[in-house]
Design a protein around this motif. Structure first.
Motif, PDB file in Angstrom:
ATOM      1  N   UNK A  32       0.813  -1.215   0.000  1.00  0.00           N
ATOM      2  CA  UNK A  32       0.000   0.000   0.000  1.00  0.00           C
ATOM      3  C   UNK A  32       0.846   1.264   0.000  1.00  0.00           C
ATOM      4  N   UNK A  33       0.344   2.287  -0.665  1.00  0.00           N
ATOM      5  CA  UNK A  33       0.982   3.601  -0.666  1.00  0.00           C
ATOM      6  C   UNK A  33       0.979   4.147   0.755  1.00  0.00           C
ATOM      7  N   UNK A  34       2.056   4.845   1.114  1.00  0.00           N
ATOM      8  CA  UNK A  34       2.171   5.395   2.469  1.00  0.00           C
ATOM      9  C   UNK A  34       1.029   6.334   2.833  1.00  0.00           C
ATOM     10  N   UNK A  35       0.413   6.962   1.835  1.00  0.00           N
ATOM     11  CA  UNK A  35      -0.662   7.925   2.090  1.00  0.00           C
ATOM     12  C   UNK A  35      -2.049   7.276   2.097  1.00  0.00           C
ATOM     13  N   UNK A  36      -2.108   5.986   1.874  1.00  0.00           N
ATOM     14  CA  UNK A  36      -3.388   5.285   1.716  1.00  0.00           C
ATOM     15  C   UNK A  36      -4.345   5.513   2.888  1.00  0.00           C
ATOM     16  N   UNK A  37      -3.809   5.524   4.089  1.00  0.00           N
ATOM     17  CA  UNK A  37      -4.667   5.613   5.278  1.00  0.00           C
ATOM     18  C   UNK A  37      -4.821   7.040   5.806  1.00  0.00           C
ATOM     19  N   UNK A  38      -4.224   8.033   5.145  1.00  0.00           N
ATOM     20  CA  UNK A  38      -4.323   9.427   5.615  1.00  0.00           C
ATOM     21  C   UNK A  38      -5.764   9.890   5.784  1.00  0.00           C
ATOM     22  N   UNK A  39      -6.683   9.556   4.843  1.00  0.00           N
ATOM     23  CA  UNK A  39      -8.069  10.003   5.051  1.00  0.00           C
ATOM     24  C   UNK A  39      -8.698   9.432   6.329  1.00  0.00           C
ATOM     25  N   UNK A  40      -8.280   8.243   6.729  1.00  0.00           N
ATOM     26  CA  UNK A  40      -8.809   7.653   7.966  1.00  0.00           C
ATOM     27  C   UNK A  40      -8.275   8.414   9.182  1.00  0.00           C
ATOM     28  N   UNK A  41      -6.986   8.767   9.136  1.00  0.00           N
ATOM     29  CA  UNK A  41      -6.430   9.588  10.216  1.00  0.00           C
ATOM     30  C   UNK A  41      -7.148  10.937  10.286  1.00  0.00           C
ATOM     31  N   UNK A  42      -7.426  11.521   9.122  1.00  0.00           N
ATOM     32  CA  UNK A  42      -8.113  12.824   9.081  1.00  0.00           C
ATOM     33  C   UNK A  42      -9.507  12.719   9.691  1.00  0.00           C
ATOM     34  N   UNK A  43     -10.192  11.604   9.433  1.00  0.00           N
ATOM     35  CA  UNK A  43     -11.541  11.451   9.994  1.00  0.00           C
ATOM     36  C   UNK A  43     -11.497  11.316  11.514  1.00  0.00           C
ATOM     37  N   UNK A  44     -10.412  10.743  12.048  1.00  0.00           N
ATOM     38  CA  UNK A  44     -10.268  10.682  13.505  1.00  0.00           C
ATOM     39  C   UNK A  44     -10.063  12.080  14.078  1.00  0.00           C
ATOM     40  N   UNK A  45      -9.346  12.913  13.324  1.00  0.00           N
ATOM     41  CA  UNK A  45      -9.065  14.268  13.799  1.00  0.00           C
ATOM     42  C   UNK A  45     -10.311  15.141  13.799  1.00  0.00           C
ATOM     43  N   UNK A  46     -11.123  15.026  12.744  1.00  0.00           N
ATOM     44  CA  UNK A  46     -12.289  15.918  12.659  1.00  0.00           C
ATOM     45  C   UNK A  46     -13.600  15.257  13.102  1.00  0.00           C
ATOM     46  N   UNK A  47     -13.536  14.001  13.479  1.00  0.00           N
ATOM     47  CA  UNK A  47     -14.724  13.308  13.978  1.00  0.00           C
ATOM     48  C   UNK A  47     -15.706  12.883  12.911  1.00  0.00           C
ATOM     49  N   UNK A  48     -15.299  12.961  11.642  1.00  0.00           N
ATOM     50  CA  UNK A  48     -16.207  12.595  10.552  1.00  0.00           C
ATOM     51  C   UNK A  48     -16.266  11.070  10.375  1.00  0.00           C
ATOM     52  N   UNK A  49     -17.234  10.630   9.612  1.00  0.00           N
ATOM     53  CA  UNK A  49     -17.420   9.211   9.324  1.00  0.00           C
ATOM     54  C   UNK A  49     -16.222   8.692   8.529  1.00  0.00           C
ATOM     55  N   UNK A  50     -15.783   7.470   8.831  1.00  0.00           N
ATOM     56  CA  UNK A  50     -14.642   6.930   8.091  1.00  0.00           C
ATOM     57  C   UNK A  50     -15.024   5.756   7.200  1.00  0.00           C
ATOM     58  N   UNK A  51     -16.312   5.447   7.105  1.00  0.00           N
ATOM     59  CA  UNK A  51     -16.772   4.302   6.316  1.00  0.00           C
ATOM     60  C   UNK A  51     -16.349   4.374   4.860  1.00  0.00           C
ATOM     61  N   UNK A  52     -16.535   5.532   4.219  1.00  0.00           N
ATOM     62  CA  UNK A  52     -16.164   5.686   2.815  1.00  0.00           C
ATOM     63  C   UNK A  52     -14.671   5.529   2.599  1.00  0.00           C
ATOM     64  N   UNK A  53     -13.868   6.102   3.496  1.00  0.00           N
ATOM     65  CA  UNK A  53     -12.411   5.995   3.385  1.00  0.00           C
ATOM     66  C   UNK A  53     -11.942   4.561   3.610  1.00  0.00           C
ATOM     67  N   UNK A  54     -12.632   3.846   4.495  1.00  0.00           N
ATOM     68  CA  UNK A  54     -12.305   2.425   4.708  1.00  0.00           C
ATOM     69  C   UNK A  54     -12.508   1.634   3.423  1.00  0.00           C
TER      70      UNK A  54
END
Length: 195
Positions: A32-54
């Motif tokens: 996997x690309x090193x940036x692959x999971x960045x959107x999941x980390x971002x969702x933890x930071x802003x409290x948004x849903x992470x289902x789509x990023x998963x």
């Protein structure tokens, strides 16, 4: 506090970060690309849903679970890659404490097992599926370092909440670099000298 105690006391964000960090450190096994999971980390930071990023992360690594380790690292690498893929596949869409606690606990155990499987200094007689000792003196170097990283992530989130996410990500990036080097060495060893 021990790792088990930290997981037991963590809140939903800490548990999600703990599980995500385990996957992040094991990305080299999945190609996997090193940036692959960045959107999941971002969702933890802003409290948004992470289902789509998963779903996007799973799709990027192949939806059939056929991800293979980087390089040819043999059966041990295949087993480690399957464990890493299972961590991502098992991530719950809902980030409630009840949903993420068993997943974070399973990710912790799987990541420690992956590091035990790949550690060239691990005792060949040690069962890679055995529960890790809390005393790092009894562990091989790679497994002891992973145990320290897991503990550090949970302590950062427990002590700093959302502000601890940056530090948790830095801990994971460091662990990813270490595992990438281990995978690379194993792949070079598998091809043999002069290959």
């Amino acid at each position: 506090m021990s790792l088990v105690e930290l997981i037991a006391q963590a809140d939903a964000r800490g548990l999600a970060a703990s599980g995500l960090a385990c996957i992040d450190r094991c990305l080299p096994l999945l190609g996997g690309d090193d940036e692959l999971l960045r959107p999941l980390w971002a969702s933890l930071a802003d409290g948004s849903d992470w289902g789509g990023s998963l779903e996007k992360a799973r799709a990027a690594l192949g939806s059939d679970g056929s991800a293979v380790p980087v390089g040819d690292v043999g059966d041990v690498g295949d087993d480690a890659a399957r464990l890493a893929r299972r961590m991502l596949d098992a991530a719950p869409a809902e980030r409630t404490a009840d949903a993420v606690r068993p997943w974070a606990d399973a990710c912790s155990a799987a990541s420690l097992r992956i590091h035990r499987l790949l550690d060239p200094a691990a005792d060949a007689t040690t069962d890679p599926g055995a529960a890790p000792a809390e005393d790092t003196a009894d562990l091989s170097p790679l497994v002891a370092a992973e145990l320290r990283r897991q503990t550090a992530v949970l302590e950062l989130l427990a002590g700093h909440g959302v502000n601890g996410l940056r530090g948790a990500l830095e801990v994971s990036v460091e662990g990813r670099r270490v595992l990438r080097a281990v995978v690379s060495r194993r792949a070079r060893g598998a091809t043999g000298p002069g290959a």
